[in-house]
Design an enzyme around this catalytic site. Structure first.
Site, PDB file in Angstrom:
ATOM      1  N   GLU A   3       0.845  -1.198   0.000  1.00  0.00           N
ATOM      2  CA  GLU A   3       0.000   0.000   0.000  1.00  0.00           C
ATOM      3  C   GLU A   3       0.882   1.250   0.000  1.00  0.00           C
ATOM      4  O   GLU A   3       1.834   1.329   0.752  1.00  0.00           O
ATOM      5  CB  GLU A   3      -0.915  -0.017   1.230  1.00  0.00           C
ATOM      6  CG  GLU A   3      -1.890   1.122   1.275  1.00  0.00           C
ATOM      7  CD  GLU A   3      -2.620   1.304  -0.048  1.00  0.00           C
ATOM      8  OE1 GLU A   3      -3.314   0.361  -0.489  1.00  0.00           O
ATOM      9  OE2 GLU A   3      -2.471   2.364  -0.670  1.00  0.00           O
ATOM     10  N   LYS A  35       8.172  -1.644  -2.430  1.00  0.00           N
ATOM     11  CA  LYS A  35       7.563  -0.873  -1.335  1.00  0.00           C
ATOM     12  C   LYS A  35       8.636  -0.285  -0.414  1.00  0.00           C
ATOM     13  O   LYS A  35       8.612   0.905  -0.092  1.00  0.00           O
ATOM     14  CB  LYS A  35       6.587  -1.778  -0.554  1.00  0.00           C
ATOM     15  CG  LYS A  35       6.007  -1.137   0.683  1.00  0.00           C
ATOM     16  CD  LYS A  35       5.178   0.108   0.382  1.00  0.00           C
ATOM     17  CE  LYS A  35       4.942   0.912   1.640  1.00  0.00           C
ATOM     18  NZ  LYS A  35       4.213   2.146   1.414  1.00  0.00           N
ATOM     19  N   CYS A  71       6.407   4.473   9.325  1.00  0.00           N
ATOM     20  CA  CYS A  71       7.022   3.634   8.297  1.00  0.00           C
ATOM     21  C   CYS A  71       8.392   4.053   7.774  1.00  0.00           C
ATOM     22  O   CYS A  71       9.217   3.184   7.537  1.00  0.00           O
ATOM     23  CB  CYS A  71       6.049   3.474   7.142  1.00  0.00           C
ATOM     24  SG  CYS A  71       4.601   2.544   7.655  1.00  0.00           S
TER      25      CYS A  71
END
Ligand code: NAD
Ligand code: UGA
Length: 461
Positions: free
Chosen positions: A164, A219, A275
């Protein structure tokens, strides 16, 4: 054989699972989606009739939940039932940095992911497509495969990687209009089943399919590149402060070069969020595990620069306040790691406050979306001092004017729009003199504030 997806289960109803599944449910009313989580309070909040009490603040999200909840979007703690009934299972659980054992402080902790895989293996009685939605180290799918393919049952599992890319604060817009959707996998029909879901609202040429490992690694790489831009401009902000250059002017000048681009060049008190740091540390750890020392050192520098930026911001406050903040009231405006979210994970504010607390400052915090308990949990988690001392030195106010009253200095640590609209003249008249503002986001107008009598410092000026 083509797959028909009628029921989806998503394990992990957090900042990614919640918005992502809400948008899929909104766009695909014929698919029943159940979001499950072991956190009963979180699920209760998702089910709360009062939409202001949803566990995540994200602009536009409550309208989507209001539309889909109870129709084809459900929130539950019954993980096993939802797994059993689903054709497709998204794993969207947290993957924090390990805080114990091998890889402590660097590697991603995959215990929650493994738990999910084992639960799916135990419960499933029909074939499933299992989708990695969490951000994972490259080759995690190999571990998932070995758990899922060794159950002894005849159930087939197809693993996909679908990382995502949403950013908090703009999650709904990012999901509705993504730059790209990335799907990695090995099984053509399984990939197609997920492509078909996104293709309901995303142009097909924005849906990219790759092998599993490219998807997983893309990612981590995307986050590393984004964070690297912030650290790069932050490094230049320090040089600007020494030379008379203005970092905003430099950012504009370089960003107009289409090869560089204008986004992610906003100098700040340092990037935060759950993150960037976690994923770069993980990338560094992976590189070291393959003995790629130069690669590891290169990316580690992004984190070191970010730590330096937070530290030097706090140091500048102390030095400017005549080398002592002991007993001085410092108002912190903004605790979230960026505007338009109630998320505080790894927020620069936590580290700046901690540094000032080491110097015995009295801290008053105001944030429009972060409750007092959260501020204390964040500080306690650092374990820098007894909890009682933190409570003696830190207050959280629900009123920004109250937070700034009698302060020696104000530090702006989140770029909330409302800060720009405050009555700064009123704030000035209630502060100690000289009245300092340290703008970690270059949010306010220097001329206006200096006219009011503030001593104004901004990152990169
Ligand atoms: P989060 O902590 O907000 O949510 C994770 C949820 O999973 C928690 O509510 C937790 O209770 C639940 N959970 C954990 N193990 C479980 C289990 N075995 N069974 C049921 N529930 C379980 O985390 P998040 O911010 O949503 O991030 C999830 C993943 O997505 C991470 O890998 C993160 O790196 C990635 N990611 C996050 C963002 C972001 O903006 N936050 C964006 C992109 C990717
Ligand atoms: C980031 C990425 O932007 C998403 O694509 C990714 O999906 C997500 O991480 C993730 O994997 O969790 P997020 O952390 O929610 O999203 O927010 P960002 O907008 O990227 O901001 C991260 C931090 O960098 C914030 O503290 C922000 O204030 C700071 N930042 C960002 C700057 O200091 N300057 C900038 O120019 C941009």
């Amino acid at each position: 054989m083509a797959f028909t997806i009628k029921k989806i289960c998503c394990i992990g109803a957090g900042y990614v699972g919640g918005p992502t599944m809400s948008v899929i449910a909104q766009q695909c009313p014929d698919i029943q989606i159940t979001l499950v989580d072991m956190n009963t309070e979180r699920i209760a909040a998702w089910n709360d009739p009062d939409l202001d009490l949803l566990p995540i603040y994200e602009p536009g999200l409550s309208d989507i939940v209001a539309e889909a909840r109870g129709r084809n979007l459900f929130f539950s703690t019954n993980v096993e039932k939802a797994i059993d009934e689903a054709d497709m299972i998204f794993i969207s659980v947290n993957t924090p940095t390990k805080n114990y054992g091998k890889g402590k402080g660097m590697a991603a902790d995959l215990k929650y992911i493994e738990l999910c895989a084992r639960q799916i293996a135990d419960v499933a009685t029909s074939d499933k497509i299992v989708v990695e939605k969490s951000t994972l180290p490259v080759r995690t799918a190999a571990a998932l495969k070995s758990i899922l393919h060794n159950t002894g049952s005849s159930v087939n599992f197809h693993i996909l990687s679908n990382p995502e890319f949403l950013a908090e604060g703009t999650a709904v817009q990012d999901l509705l209009n993504p730059d790209r959707v990335l799907i990695g996998g090995e099984h053509k029909e399984a990939i197609q089943a997920l492509v078909d879901i996104y293709a309901r609202w995303v142009d097909r040429d924005r849906i990219l399919t790759t092998n599993l490992w490219s998807s997983e690694l893309s990612k981590l790489t995307a986050n590393a590149f984004l964070a690297q831009r912030v650290s790069s401009i932050n490094s230049i902000s320090e040089l600007c402060e020494k030379t008379g250059a203005d970092v905003q002017e430099v950012a504009k000048a370089i960003g107009m070069d289409t090869r560089i681009g204008s986004k992610f060049l906003k100098a700040s008190v340092g990037f935060g969020g759950s993150c960037f740091q976690k994923d770069i540390l993980n990338l560094v750890y992976i590189a070291r595990s393959y003995n790629l020392q130069e690669v590891a050192d290169y990316w580690e520098q992004v984190i070191l620069m970010n730590n330096h930026q937070k530290q030097r911001f706090a140091d500048n406050i102390i030095q400017t306040l005549f080398n002592t903040v002991n007993g001085k009231k410092i108002a912190i405006l903004g605790w979230a790691f960026k505007k338009d979210t109630n998320d505080t994970r790894e927020s620069a504010a936590i580290y700046v406050a901690d540094h000032l607390l080491n110097e015995q400052a009295d801290i008053f915090v105001y944030d429009p979306k972060v409750p007092a308990e959260k501020v204390f949990v964040d500080l306690d988690y650092l374990n820098s001092r007894p909890d009682a001392e933190t409570r003696r030195l830190v207050s959280v106010s629900e009123d920004p004017y109250e937070a700034c009253k009698d302060a020696h200095a104000i530090a702006i640590l989140t770029e909330w729009d409302e800060f720009k609209t405050y009555d700064w003249s009123r704030i000035k008249s209630n502060m100690k003199s000289p009245s300092f503002i340290f703008d970690g986001r270059k949010l306010l107008d220097r001329t206006q504030l200096e006219e009011l009598g503030f001593v104004y410092y901004a990152i990169g000026e």
